[in-house]
Design a protein around this motif. Structure first.
Motif, PDB file in Angstrom:
ATOM      1  N   ASP A   2       4.727  -4.342   9.704  1.00  0.00           N
ATOM      2  CA  ASP A   2       4.332  -4.552  11.092  1.00  0.00           C
ATOM      3  C   ASP A   2       2.815  -4.655  11.209  1.00  0.00           C
ATOM      4  O   ASP A   2       2.057  -4.232  10.325  1.00  0.00           O
ATOM      5  N   ALA A   3       2.382  -5.227  12.317  1.00  0.00           N
ATOM      6  CA  ALA A   3       0.960  -5.529  12.509  1.00  0.00           C
ATOM      7  C   ALA A   3       0.105  -4.260  12.507  1.00  0.00           C
ATOM      8  O   ALA A   3      -1.025  -4.262  12.012  1.00  0.00           O
ATOM      9  N   LEU A   9      -4.041  -0.499   6.945  1.00  0.00           N
ATOM     10  CA  LEU A   9      -4.360  -0.687   5.529  1.00  0.00           C
ATOM     11  C   LEU A   9      -5.630  -1.520   5.355  1.00  0.00           C
ATOM     12  O   LEU A   9      -6.460  -1.221   4.491  1.00  0.00           O
ATOM     13  N   GLU A  10      -5.788  -2.537   6.156  1.00  0.00           N
ATOM     14  CA  GLU A  10      -6.983  -3.370   6.074  1.00  0.00           C
ATOM     15  C   GLU A  10      -8.231  -2.555   6.387  1.00  0.00           C
ATOM     16  O   GLU A  10      -9.261  -2.685   5.708  1.00  0.00           O
ATOM     17  N   GLU A  17     -11.901   3.262   1.468  1.00  0.00           N
ATOM     18  CA  GLU A  17     -11.112   4.478   1.315  1.00  0.00           C
ATOM     19  C   GLU A  17     -10.093   4.321   0.190  1.00  0.00           C
ATOM     20  O   GLU A  17      -9.619   3.228  -0.100  1.00  0.00           O
ATOM     21  N   ARG A  18      -9.740   5.441  -0.410  1.00  0.00           N
ATOM     22  CA  ARG A  18      -8.742   5.437  -1.482  1.00  0.00           C
ATOM     23  C   ARG A  18      -7.348   5.314  -0.892  1.00  0.00           C
ATOM     24  O   ARG A  18      -6.989   6.022   0.055  1.00  0.00           O
ATOM     25  N   LEU A  19      -6.545   4.434  -1.466  1.00  0.00           N
ATOM     26  CA  LEU A  19      -5.176   4.246  -1.014  1.00  0.00           C
ATOM     27  C   LEU A  19      -4.245   5.209  -1.739  1.00  0.00           C
ATOM     28  O   LEU A  19      -4.488   5.582  -2.890  1.00  0.00           O
ATOM     29  N   GLY A  24       0.547   1.984  -1.460  1.00  0.00           N
ATOM     30  CA  GLY A  24       0.895   1.061  -2.528  1.00  0.00           C
ATOM     31  C   GLY A  24       2.283   0.476  -2.349  1.00  0.00           C
ATOM     32  O   GLY A  24       2.491  -0.728  -2.535  1.00  0.00           O
ATOM     33  N   GLU A  25       3.242   1.305  -1.977  1.00  0.00           N
ATOM     34  CA  GLU A  25       4.597   0.817  -1.763  1.00  0.00           C
ATOM     35  C   GLU A  25       4.649  -0.146  -0.574  1.00  0.00           C
ATOM     36  O   GLU A  25       5.371  -1.145  -0.601  1.00  0.00           O
ATOM     37  N   ALA A  26       3.875   0.164   0.472  1.00  0.00           N
ATOM     38  CA  ALA A  26       3.835  -0.727   1.637  1.00  0.00           C
ATOM     39  C   ALA A  26       3.240  -2.078   1.269  1.00  0.00           C
ATOM     40  O   ALA A  26       3.711  -3.132   1.728  1.00  0.00           O
ATOM     41  N   LEU A  27       2.225  -2.080   0.421  1.00  0.00           N
ATOM     42  CA  LEU A  27       1.611  -3.341  -0.006  1.00  0.00           C
ATOM     43  C   LEU A  27       2.589  -4.177  -0.825  1.00  0.00           C
ATOM     44  O   LEU A  27       2.657  -5.398  -0.669  1.00  0.00           O
TER      45      LEU A  27
END
Length: 209
Positions: A2-3, A9-10, A17-19, A24-27
């Protein structure tokens, strides 16, 4: 995706910032490859500018991850995060290389879209590893060139398996500056930056060999 999550994340990526694992799973679940490539390209540019290193000599030592077998996206994320933790602890990982599984018989290798996604997510998660390497031996040169816009900043392959001038042209055509290195990731030769898009367009394109 979703937007709202995309904006979140963007914002994290552009803020440096560290992800985390959930990020990672969302990406990996995102089907917007153009957006994913843009994020990964931003992070690789922060680390390496417009430079793409390459090695056409003896093989380099890199931390590798074979993908395209039966592993899940979460398995890939976990692999990369373990490497990130190792780098935090030791600082001894100069480069990371996703390696496409080469199946035998009728089994198919990972699709190009899966390759690009794997490179992009790896670059976004590995904020403490300088280089993400693509081997043209397992991806072929056209795919290797595409990965340069999805987080990869380094090319490597078996000695003698690619012509040096071909690699220079490949990197220039992708819009980057080639930097020849050795197996220890030490610079051998800095080459000229890529010509501008306007200059490339001023030259007639070769249609037939």
């Amino acid at each position: 995706m979703d937007a709202g999550l995309k904006r979140e994340l963007e914002a994290k990526v552009y803020a440096g910032e560290r992800l985390n694992r959930a990020d990672g799973e969302a990406l990996y679940a995102c089907d917007d490859l153009a957006w994913l490539g843009r994020l990964a390209h931003h992070r690789r540019t922060q680390l390496n500018g417009d430079r793409v290193t390459f090695n056409a000599g003896p093989p380099s030592e890199v931390a590798a991850m074979i993908y395209g077998r039966l592993e899940s996206a979460g398995d890939r994320v976990d692999h990369v995060l373990r490497l990130r933790d190792q780098q935090d602890a030791t600082g001894d990982v100069p480069a990371f290389a996703p390696v496409r599984h080469q199946p035998e018989g009728e089994a198919r290798a990972a699709a190009p879209t899966e390759t690009l996604k794997t490179f992009a997510v790896s670059r976004l998660l590995l904020d403490n590893v300088r280089h993400v390497t693509c081997s043209w031996a397992t991806h072929d040169l056209p795919i290797a060139q595409l990965t340069l816009n999805f987080g990869a900043d380094d090319l490597d392959g078996p000695e003698g398996s690619a012509d040096r001038d071909e690699l220079l042209t490949l990197i220039w055509d992708a819009g980057f500056r080639p930097v020849e290195r050795d197996a220890r990731h030490e610079v051998v030769t800095e080459h000229e930056p890529a010509p501008s898009l306007a200059l490339r367009r001023s030259e007639p394109q070769q249609v037939w060999a």
